[in-house]
Every structure is written in C-alpha cells, then in structure tokens.
Design a protein around this motif. Structure first.
Motif, PDB file in Angstrom:
ATOM      1  N   LEU A   1      -5.517   9.830  -9.043  1.00 16.86           N
ATOM      2  CA  LEU A   1      -4.712   9.949  -7.828  1.00 16.86           C
ATOM      3  C   LEU A   1      -4.849   8.715  -6.947  1.00 16.86           C
ATOM      4  N   LEU A   2      -6.066   8.203  -6.826  1.00 13.94           N
ATOM      5  CA  LEU A   2      -6.267   6.972  -6.051  1.00 13.94           C
ATOM      6  C   LEU A   2      -5.526   5.806  -6.694  1.00 13.94           C
ATOM      7  N   ASN A   3      -5.473   5.811  -8.021  1.00 12.53           N
ATOM      8  CA  ASN A   3      -4.772   4.731  -8.717  1.00 12.53           C
ATOM      9  C   ASN A   3      -3.271   4.762  -8.441  1.00 12.53           C
ATOM     10  N   VAL A   4      -2.710   5.945  -8.185  1.00  9.45           N
ATOM     11  CA  VAL A   4      -1.291   6.028  -7.841  1.00  9.45           C
ATOM     12  C   VAL A   4      -0.992   5.164  -6.613  1.00  9.45           C
ATOM     13  N   ILE A   5      -1.896   5.194  -5.630  1.00  7.31           N
ATOM     14  CA  ILE A   5      -1.712   4.371  -4.432  1.00  7.31           C
ATOM     15  C   ILE A   5      -1.805   2.894  -4.776  1.00  7.31           C
ATOM     16  N   LEU A   6      -2.777   2.530  -5.604  1.00  7.53           N
ATOM     17  CA  LEU A   6      -2.994   1.122  -5.920  1.00  7.53           C
ATOM     18  C   LEU A   6      -1.842   0.520  -6.718  1.00  7.53           C
ATOM     19  N   VAL A   7      -1.181   1.318  -7.572  1.00  6.60           N
ATOM     20  CA  VAL A   7      -0.098   0.755  -8.391  1.00  6.60           C
ATOM     21  C   VAL A   7       1.250   0.787  -7.676  1.00  6.60           C
ATOM     22  N   LEU A   8       1.265   1.134  -6.402  1.00  5.15           N
ATOM     23  CA  LEU A   8       2.504   1.050  -5.633  1.00  5.15           C
ATOM     24  C   LEU A   8       2.978  -0.390  -5.476  1.00  5.15           C
ATOM     25  N   HIS A   9       2.122  -1.358  -5.833  1.00  5.62           N
ATOM     26  CA  HIS A   9       2.583  -2.749  -5.769  1.00  5.62           C
ATOM     27  C   HIS A   9       3.694  -3.013  -6.789  1.00  5.62           C
TER      28      HIS A   9
ATOM     29  N   ALA B   1      -9.878  -3.827 -13.464  1.00  7.61           N
ATOM     30  CA  ALA B   1     -10.911  -2.929 -12.951  1.00  7.61           C
ATOM     31  C   ALA B   1     -10.567  -1.477 -13.278  1.00  7.61           C
ATOM     32  N   THR B   2      -9.306  -1.096 -13.053  1.00  6.46           N
ATOM     33  CA  THR B   2      -8.923   0.287 -13.330  1.00  6.46           C
ATOM     34  C   THR B   2      -8.816   0.542 -14.838  1.00  6.46           C
ATOM     35  N   TRP B   3      -8.509  -0.482 -15.636  1.00  6.73           N
ATOM     36  CA  TRP B   3      -8.538  -0.301 -17.093  1.00  6.73           C
ATOM     37  C   TRP B   3      -9.957   0.034 -17.547  1.00  6.73           C
ATOM     38  N   GLU B   4     -10.928  -0.748 -17.057  1.00 10.89           N
ATOM     39  CA  GLU B   4     -12.326  -0.512 -17.426  1.00 10.89           C
ATOM     40  C   GLU B   4     -12.759   0.888 -17.021  1.00 10.89           C
ATOM     41  N   ILE B   5     -12.349   1.295 -15.842  1.00 17.81           N
ATOM     42  CA  ILE B   5     -12.726   2.620 -15.340  1.00 17.81           C
ATOM     43  C   ILE B   5     -12.070   3.724 -16.171  1.00 17.81           C
TER      44      ILE B   5
ATOM     45  N   ARG C   1     -16.587  -3.599  -8.107  1.00 19.67           N
ATOM     46  CA  ARG C   1     -16.444  -4.758  -7.212  1.00 19.67           C
ATOM     47  C   ARG C   1     -15.012  -5.289  -7.236  1.00 19.67           C
ATOM     48  N   TYR C   2     -14.423  -5.367  -8.418  1.00 20.45           N
ATOM     49  CA  TYR C   2     -13.103  -5.968  -8.526  1.00 20.45           C
ATOM     50  C   TYR C   2     -11.997  -5.047  -8.015  1.00 20.45           C
ATOM     51  N   VAL C   3     -12.188  -3.739  -8.096  1.00 12.44           N
ATOM     52  CA  VAL C   3     -11.164  -2.859  -7.541  1.00 12.44           C
ATOM     53  C   VAL C   3     -11.164  -2.970  -6.019  1.00 12.44           C
ATOM     54  N   VAL C   4     -12.338  -3.186  -5.417  1.00 13.69           N
ATOM     55  CA  VAL C   4     -12.409  -3.380  -3.967  1.00 13.69           C
ATOM     56  C   VAL C   4     -11.801  -4.729  -3.583  1.00 13.69           C
TER      57      VAL C   4
ATOM     58  N   ALA D   1      -7.907   3.179  -0.525  1.00 11.60           N
ATOM     59  CA  ALA D   1      -7.953   3.689  -1.904  1.00 11.60           C
ATOM     60  C   ALA D   1      -8.954   2.916  -2.743  1.00 11.60           C
ATOM     61  N   SER D   2      -9.032   1.611  -2.531  1.00  6.67           N
ATOM     62  CA  SER D   2      -9.963   0.801  -3.325  1.00  6.67           C
ATOM     63  C   SER D   2     -11.413   1.120  -2.984  1.00  6.67           C
ATOM     64  N   PHE D   3     -11.718   1.329  -1.713  1.00  7.45           N
ATOM     65  CA  PHE D   3     -13.095   1.661  -1.328  1.00  7.45           C
ATOM     66  C   PHE D   3     -13.473   3.076  -1.787  1.00  7.45           C
ATOM     67  N   LEU D   4     -12.531   4.004  -1.733  1.00  7.61           N
ATOM     68  CA  LEU D   4     -12.811   5.372  -2.183  1.00  7.61           C
ATOM     69  C   LEU D   4     -13.003   5.435  -3.699  1.00  7.61           C
ATOM     70  N   MET D   5     -12.461   4.461  -4.411  1.00  6.08           N
ATOM     71  CA  MET D   5     -12.589   4.455  -5.863  1.00  6.08           C
ATOM     72  C   MET D   5     -14.055   4.307  -6.285  1.00  6.08           C
ATOM     73  N   VAL D   6     -14.861   3.582  -5.525  1.00  2.44           N
ATOM     74  CA  VAL D   6     -16.254   3.311  -5.911  1.00  2.44           C
ATOM     75  C   VAL D   6     -17.081   4.593  -6.003  1.00  2.44           C
TER      76      VAL D   6
END
Length: 409
Positions: free
Chosen positions: A215-223, A325-329, A276-279, A383-388
């Motif tokens: 769900l957090l990734n949905v926000i990040l891929v809005l780019h 970062a999200t691929w690794e996760i 680190r990289y998602v942040v 979203a990036s900080f909550l991902m950690v």
C-alpha cells in the motif's frame, strides 16, 4: 554485474522485456487516436473501456498469481503474453465498443499477469543476491523498449492513416508473440504443490506487513502517472513554459533510467541498504515536487523551462533510488514458492496508481496548484519513512515463519 556479465536466463529475460515493451511503446502512442478517430469511439467510451479493462486485470491479479505458483512461472508467462498478442492482434478487426471492451480486457489481463509471472520467473532462475541488479537491467530494457516503440509510434502519427495504425498494432502483437517464444528458452522453475487436505491456506493477504508495504508503494509509484498525465496539464495551465517541454521531460526521464538505473541499483544489496535508498528516493521525490511548485510562480518562459527540467532530473533520480529499493524489499520478503501471488499483489500497486493517479493528481495539482505539489511531496516523504518500520516488521514475520517451519519438520 556488468552488461557483458548478463548471461543465461537473466539475459533472456532482458531481451523479453526489450521486445515486449517496444511493441507497447508504439501501442501507447497510437491507440487512443486510432480508436477515437479511426474506429469512431467517443473519448468517454475509450476511457470507460480502459478503466473496466484495468479494473478486471487488478481484480484477477491475485488469483492468477496463485495459478502462476501452481502451474509454473514460465508456462503462465508464455500463456499470458500469448493472450496479450491475441488481444492486440484482434484490434485489426474491431469496429465496435463491446468488442473493444472485450479485447482491451484480455490485453490488460495478459499484459499485467504476464509481467507478474515474469517477475516470479526471475526469482526462480536468478540468484537471490543478484535479483535487484538484474531487475534494474530489465527496467532499463523496459524504458529502452518504450522509447523505441514511441519513436515508431511517432512515425505512425506522422502518416496518420488507418493502415499505419494497423501496422503499429501488428507490431505490438508480433512483439508479444516473439517475447512468449523467447521465454521458452528460460529454464522451468519449481511449481508450488497443492495444499494438503486440512492445511491452512497461505495467501499474501494474511501477510499484514507485506500488505502495508504494498500500500505504501502505491503512493511512491504515483510518479508514473505524474509525468504522463498531470504534468502536461500543469505546464499548460500554470506555467509560461512552451508545450514541447513535455516531450523533453519524457525523454530526459526515459534516457536517464536506461543509462543509469543499473548503476544506482548496484548499491542496493540487502534490506538495510534498501531501507536507506527508499528514504533517499522519497526525499528526492518530495524535493522535486517543491521545484515543480515553483515552476508555476509566474516567472519568465526560460526560468519555467529550467525549473521544470531541474525538477524532472531530481524526480528521475528519486525514482531510480526508490525502484531498486522496493524491488529488493518485495522479493526479499516473499516466502519461497509463493513469488507468483506475492509479485502479482505487489505489482498491482502500479495498476492502482494508473487507475487512480490521473484523477487524484489532476485534482491535486491542476486545481490546488502549488499547495497540491507540496502536499504530494509530503506524501512521498511520509510513505518512504513509513516503509522502514514496515520492512522491519516484515523481516520479523518472515523469520518467525521460518522458525515455525523448521520446528514442524
């Protein structure tokens, strides 16, 4: 890993990505004009058909992910890409809305489920410590294919004849068919056995940390829909920049990913570096939103151009950090034998972004202006900080599941 080191199944998957996305690039550029100007569908019919098609693909994503695990990732990827080829090939003969809706739905399901099956296949044939780097090669191939296809689509638009549009669709159909045939060169991966009688169902929806991460990734891929849909409207309505800057921004984003994505991805090697990289990626995406907001401050034409290109460069760098970062996760937190359903669920975030992104981003940026940009930037950062902590939660759950499985044995 260098390009010359990309051998065996990894190289084959990269070729598949390049071939299939070249056809898609031509399709994306030409399809809307073909169906509205040649076939005679109204813009409302086109929009409704595509919304229904991608909604069906989203709804079927998880159950078809289960099918991928059960029947094998290679076999299902070949089948779904074959479905996409059949759907696009049928566009050569479609002249009504009901048939368009049927073909568009088959295309959306085939394209999305085929991509998810290909990710599951990647997890089965590439060593775990190389998945993120290989995935970066595939992303570079993705963008290169879209760029080549878009250039071919531009030639179709130049001629602007029915025959030229049909050639573009035939190209996309042949590309998917060729990709499915090339996939047959990839080794089979182990299938997940059917659950025994009385055994509890193991589904990604019960993996709460993974659901939160998705769900957090949905926000990040809005780019993604940001640069395709909202930015052109922002530029026309809120800046003094010429319209051609839209094409320049698209080219800048595409070429940067082609040439630099792999280099950035090499630095993501484990969950700690992924965090680190998602942040970092989220912070850069947020910073780009601030610069975009300033581009509408009413300055000169060239100051707007400079600000828009600068913001695009910052956003692209953020995208190149966030993606690996999200691929690794997403791969690292997937239990063995369930990559089909997990990658289908995680990948559905992109489909959700494509569905809601145009409406949300248009309302946020076109009507709220600079404040909307600041709010969007804050969402990226949050979203990036909550991902950690969500990733740490997922690691603890996965470790506990492994201990439980070991005790059961």
């Amino acid at each position: 890993m260098k390009v010359t080191d990309l051998r065996g199944p990894a190289r084959t998957l990269a070729v598949v990505q390049l071939i299939s996305r070249t056809g898609d690039g031509a399709y994306y550029v030409t399809s809307a004009l073909f169906f509205t100007q040649i076939v005679g569908l109204s813009p409302a019919q086109l929009g409704l058909g595509l919304t229904v098609a991608w909604s069906v693909a989203l709804a079927l994503g998880l159950p078809l992910g289960h099918v991928t695990d059960r029947l094998g990732a290679r076999e299902t990827a070949v089948f779904f890409y074959g479905c996409a080829a059949l759907a696009v090939g049928s566009y050569l003969f479609i002249r009504s809305f009901p048939l368009f809706l049927l073909a568009a739905t088959l295309y959306a399901v085939g394209q999305r489920s085929g991509s998810a099956a290909q990710q599951a296949l990647l997890a089965g044939v590439v060593p775990k410590d190389q998945i993120t780097t290989v995935r970066a090669f595939l992303q570079a191939g993705f963008n290169a294919g879209l760029a080549i296809g878009a250039a071919l689509g531009g030639m179709v638009l130049f001629f602007d004849t029915r025959e030229a549009y049909l050639i573009a669709f035939a190209l996309d159909a042949c590309a998917f068919l060729a990709a499915s045939l090339v996939l047959l060169k990839v080794p089979r991966v182990a299938r997940t056995p059917a659950k025994e009688k009385g055994e509890k169902s193991q589904t990604v929806l019960k993996d709460r940390p993974y659901v939160v991460i998705s769900l957090l990734n949905v926000i990040l891929v809005l780019h993604g829909p940001l640069i395709d849909v909202a930015l052109p409207l922002w530029i026309v309505r809120h800046t003094e920049s010429p319209k051609w800057i839209v094409a320049a921004m698209f080219v800048l984003n595409t070429l940067a990913v082609v040439f630099f994505q792999v280099r950035v991805a090499r630095r993501v090697t484990d969950m700690a570096s992924a965090g680190r990289y998602v942040v970092k990626g989220g912070l850069l995406l947020g910073a780009s939103c601030v610069v975009f907001a300033y581009s509408g401050s009413g300055g000169s034409t060239w100051s707007a151009v400079v600000l828009l290109l600068t913001a695009t460069a910052i956003q692209t760098l953020g995208e190149m950090m966030q993606s690996p970062a999200t691929w690794e996760i997403s791969f690292g937190l997937t239990p063995e034998g369930r990559h089909g359903q997990y990658q289908a669920f995680f990948g559905s975030g992109l489909t959700v972004a494509e569905l809601i992104g145009p409406l949300v981003l248009t309302g946020l940026l076109v009507y709220w202006g600079s404040f909307g940009w600041i709010l969007l930037g804050a969402l990226f950062v949050a979203a990036s900080f909550l991902m950690v902590p969500a990733v740490r939660w997922g690691e603890l759950r996965l470790d506990a599941a492994k201990v439980t499985a070991g005790e059961a044995q």
